[in-house]
Design an enzyme around this catalytic site. Sequence first.
Site, PDB file in Angstrom:
ATOM      1  N   GLU A 473      -0.437  -3.910   2.664  1.00 49.96           N
ATOM      2  CA  GLU A 473       0.674  -3.272   1.956  1.00 49.96           C
ATOM      3  C   GLU A 473       1.959  -4.039   2.267  1.00 49.96           C
ATOM      4  OE1 GLU A 473       2.692  -1.338   4.720  1.00 49.96           O
ATOM      5  OE2 GLU A 473       1.315  -2.822   5.550  1.00 49.96           O
ATOM      6  N   GLU A 476       2.521  -5.572   5.577  1.00 49.55           N
ATOM      7  CA  GLU A 476       1.597  -6.654   5.895  1.00 49.55           C
ATOM      8  C   GLU A 476       0.774  -6.405   7.147  1.00 49.55           C
ATOM      9  OE1 GLU A 476       4.615  -9.744   5.893  1.00 49.55           O
ATOM     10  OE2 GLU A 476       3.993 -10.229   3.871  1.00 49.55           O
TER      11      GLU A 476
END
Length: 740
Positions: A473, A476
């Site tokens: 997401e 990271e």
Amino acid sequence: MSTNSRRNFLRAALVGASAIAAPVPLAGTASAAGQSGTRSGAATAAGEAPGGPGKDARFDPADKVGFGTARGERSLAWFTLQGGRMSETYYPDLSTPASRHTELVVTDGRTFVQRVGQADTRTELVGHGGAPRYRQTSQGEGWCAVTHYVTDPERSSVVIDVEVRSQNGTPLQVYVLHDPALSGDGNDDEAYPQDGALVARDKNAASALLAEDGFAESTVGYLGVNDGWTELSENDGRLKNHYATAGPGNIVQLGRLRMDGRSRTRQTVVLGFGKRADDAVKTARRSLRSGFHASAHSYDAGWTAYLATLPQPPACLRTPGDRALYTASVVTLAASEDKKNPGAFIASPSMPWDFGSRHVVPETGPYHLVWPRDQYQIGTGLLAAGDRAAAGRALDYMLRTQLPDGHWPQNCKVDGEPFWTNIQLDETAAPMLLAWLLDRHDDSTLEQLERAADFILGYESEEGYKAPYTQQERWEEQSGYSPATIASVIAGLVCLADLLDRGGQGSKVAKYLEAADKWQESVEKWTVTTNGPDSDEPYYLRLTKNGKPNSGKKYELGNNSETPVDQRTVVDAGFLELVRLGVKAADDPVVLNSLDVVDRKIAVDTPSGRHWYRYTGDGYGEQPNGEQWTVNRPEVKTTHGRLWPIFAGERGEYELLRGDRRSAAGRLRDMARTASETLTLPEQVWDERPPVPREKPGTATASATPLAWTHAQYLRLARSLEHGAPVEFPSVVAERYVRR
């Protein structure tokens, strides 16, 4: 600082101010430059330094107080300032550090020796018309120093105007200490004298340090073994050895300027770069011949001309300070574009914490790479500032670096080489959003965006989860169903469908809109819990690992957190992307309740206003004692992620969508309060946890500064306040889901 020290400090600042306003003529610049080869102390240095390769290289802290480069493509050099010295320079591109630091050392040769970078220093922006030109005023033991920094607009060199004055009549010796790190690796450089310059080189690049009147003496050594600072500090400010050559290894160069702080107080120093040593020496000599003031005038003029092409700062910025921060934000973003690779904007000219070493990654770190997510933020920030051409270059760069299967790498070097390769679906959607804002619907652009959309539609993880599940997401660190990522892909698909329709390819849109509609209807099912511990009403989670928000699935947060946590206990404000991208209404009941949860769980009121953590339990920040963030170290068990000013900007855009302009204006002020005196905006600011009270809450940590994303968010919110609505808002998405 004592009262007398403050007076001396201010007196030094006034000396520097008058010097730049009424320049002292250089002492025969052209002839002095021509003579520097014969006058250099390099001729008296002899022999090869023993003791290589020296201590391992490490870059300077990331809390930069200055970042500059000439406007234009002829000068492939950038500089940063940290503390009282020049920290990393970059050459020949923004993914490649070329040195760790360059600073003055002052001594009387008997009783003291002091690095100017460790003295009391004030850094000021002094460029005309918003140019990123800086003055540093430093106060030490019986001396004051004023240094000015620019890059030569005509060539790849940094030009430094140096003025050092004795305040008690004692003669001084002033040295320049330079630590090369060519090609981003400071452990393989060689050094030797050439034509009056102190030259360093590796297999890819070279640098040449040159002084206006040559060096009175010089040496080179290995860091921590026999480098110039070690020699001076161990021998009462005197050089015991004068080595001529060293390397390969972590070499450090030192040259004494021909000034005593009394009768001779001013010199110009140039750090020139080139592919080969001869090129670097020639570059440095030509910049020295031109002189500091000619370079500074041209440097300022280039930035003034650029800014004149853009609209004036928004009228809502009523104070000179607010307008100056707006201009500095534009300049920071523009300076963050690589010159050899147009449209390649780096995240930050810094390497925070462990990224300054090779403990985390084998190279120098990810912040001077290009991330599609940051490209979108920077592109929309520059678009808000009126630089449509730069936003277009950002999109063109992304199109050039798209992978054959249609998605974009997590990040890449400025030349397009992938660096980290994890899949983040919001980064694959970002070019669609930017293309829509730019109204780019030519056949070539649409063909590439279609490939990206088809990649998203066909994505399936190794665990068997299908899109909009993502491998990582926007922070990271986790895989799963993320409200922020889902918002991006929904909005991206709808924007692409609109572009296809405008481009005469409306027959292709059905599959993209069908997927977007399905995901819009399902996002709450995947990410909203109704039995979580933080509210009796439904609220969005940071993410779910399995698409089942009521399941209590546990996962490790990462960043030194090894204890699995229930996904229902972890919240962030990423769900606001659903509103800011037109997928959900601003007054949606679940959004409103989630805001209440977020403000209770991860908001902190500071002297700089209200700011937010990335998510509950974030560990991406300093250790409890204030030492740097580190990872994969068994002795470090706890780190604390701090507060991010970008969230004030995102909240402000949300509040504009709710019609609350007053609150949105307050968020802009909160962002502005986190700026340094030189108008750099940070990645993170301190909260109320240790090392407070040593550090003031709401001020910058040692995180990446300046962070381009933060400056872009400031620009967007400022322009949005003028317009009365977010300037990046994709209305076509809202018309489909919110305004129908």
